[in-house]
Design an enzyme around this catalytic site. Structure first.
Site, PDB file in Angstrom:
ATOM      1  CB  CYS A 126      -0.956   0.007   1.179  1.00  2.78           C
ATOM      2  SG  CYS A 126      -0.248  -0.532   2.716  1.00  2.78           S
ATOM      3  CG  HIS A 234      -0.645   3.945   4.832  1.00  2.00           C
ATOM      4  ND1 HIS A 234      -1.238   3.634   6.040  1.00  2.00           N
ATOM      5  CD2 HIS A 234      -0.228   2.757   4.322  1.00  2.00           C
ATOM      6  CE1 HIS A 234      -1.161   2.336   6.258  1.00  2.00           C
ATOM      7  NE2 HIS A 234      -0.560   1.764   5.223  1.00  2.00           N
TER       8      HIS A 234
HETATM    9  C1  2RA Z   1       1.025  -1.929   6.705  1.00  2.00           C
HETATM   10  N1  2RA Z   1       1.809  -1.769   4.417  1.00  2.00           N
HETATM   11  O1  2RA Z   1       0.596  -0.770   6.569  1.00  2.00           O
HETATM   12  C2  2RA Z   1       1.609  -2.679   5.535  1.00  2.00           C
HETATM   13  C3  2RA Z   1       0.771  -3.859   5.173  1.00  2.00           C
HETATM   14  N2  2RA Z   1      -0.569  -3.506   4.849  1.00  2.00           N
HETATM   15  O2  2RA Z   1       0.995  -2.568   7.768  1.00  2.00           O
END
Ligand code: 2RA
Length: 330
Positions: A126, A234
């Site tokens: 991601c 994120h």
């Molecule tokens: C996380 N990118 O954010 C890793 C797996 N989804 O934990």
């Protein structure tokens, strides 16, 4: 068109079903697949109830496409079994990403590399997806020498148990501990396991996957990935050194013209990307665009995306849509 969703009961699996529904993805049969402990569980999709089935049964039904979000070990064992019966597997785990025989795909960047021979397609991590999509138009125009990225990653990236830990701590309750430390009111500079070189697996994923997706090992990448107590997506601070100088207005224009990217860059009016505004959206949001005056040809940018959406479910569904659009499956 027979479609399977493997790992249908997890956070990403649920998001895959939401995205399929929003995109009106066409299928004749839908198989919701999970581990033995979930077999028989009823999941509703567009008002119809589906009973979860196990992996053996799912393979025997020979789906045309199977979107996996069931962890690396399940994918390593079962993706080949589906591929053997002709299924195209689109896998969200890290199992196949760095396999040289497997394509690592962000559709807006490199879907054209997919061919009829590809039966297992890897969905990138991601945190990689949102960064490379924001960088691609700038790479094409200016060439990239080096990327320095720091991430601020939602607990949803770990899964439901991590969300539960954060909310329990926030409510002053005792609960299951997924992280080694308290996550609420804290940040943890540790995502996945530490490697001998001092980096975590998550940081090495960003470094290695970026080079593979861009098809350019000369691009220098370094990453620091951090878990923060938030939902919705994120966030990433990206510092990118280009091979040639750039014009900030042209950067904004290039990003604005990029499919799947939305520029939110008007600090005077407090307009910039945030997880609370990216949540449940399919796009990657870019802002805080500004020249790094400490080094020539270098740009700072802030990149936010819902990690369960473009970071996982949406990207996977878009790959499935590419297969349908190009008649790579019937
Ligand atoms: C996380 N990118 O954010 C890793 C797996 N989804 O934990």
């Amino acid at each position: 068109m027979r479609l399977a969703v493997v790992g249908a009961t997890g956070l990403v699996g649920s998001e895959i079903l939401e995205v399929l529904s929003e995109h009106n993805f066409p299928f004749d049969e839908l198989y919701l697949v999970a581990s033995a402990r979930s077999v028989g569980k009823i999941i509703s999709y567009k008002g119809k109830e589906y009973s979860v089935i196990g992996l053996d049964e799912a393979v025997s039904l020979k789906p045309d496409i199977a979107i996996f979000s069931a962890g690396g070990s399940t994918s390593l064992e079962w993706a080949p079994k589906f591929a053997e019966v002709g299924t195209v597997v689109i896998d969200n785990s890290s199992a196949w990403r760095m396999d040289p025989s497997k394509k690592l795909v962000v559709p807006e960047i490199n879907a054209k590399e997919i061919g009829p021979e590809d039966k297992i397609i890897a969905n990138p991590n991601c945190s990689t997806i949102q960064m490379v999509l924001a960088l691609e138009p700038l790479r094409q125009r200016y060439g990239i020498k080096r990327i320095v990225v720091s991430t601020y990653q939602s607990v949803t990236g770990t899964g439901k148990a991590a969300v539960d830990q954060m909310m329990a701590e926030r409510n002053g309750e005792e609960g299951e501990k997924v992280y080694p430390y308290k996550i609420d009111m804290n940040v943890i500079p540790h995502i996945d396991v530490f490697q001998e070189n001092g980096y975590t697996k998550e940081e090495m994923k960003m470094i290695n996957e970026t080079k593979k997706i861009f098809g350019d090992d000369s691009i220098q990448v370094t990453a620091t990935t951090v878990r923060i107590p938030t939902m919705g997506g994120h966030s990433e601070s990206v510092n990118v050194e280009f091979k040639e100088d750039f014009d900030l207005d042209e950067v904004r224009q290039l990003l604005s013209e990029t499919e799947g990217v939305i520029v939110q860059d008007d600090p005077e009016n407090l307009i910039y990307p945030m997880p609370i505004t990216a949540h449940k959206k399919d796009e990657v949001f870019v802002g805080r665009l500004r020249r790094d005056h400490s080094q020539p040809n270098t740009l700072n940018m802030w990149v936010v995306a819902d990690n369960l959406r473009k970071g996982a479910a949406t990207n996977a569904v878009q790959i499935a849509e590419y297969f349908l659009k190009h008649a790579l499956v019937q």
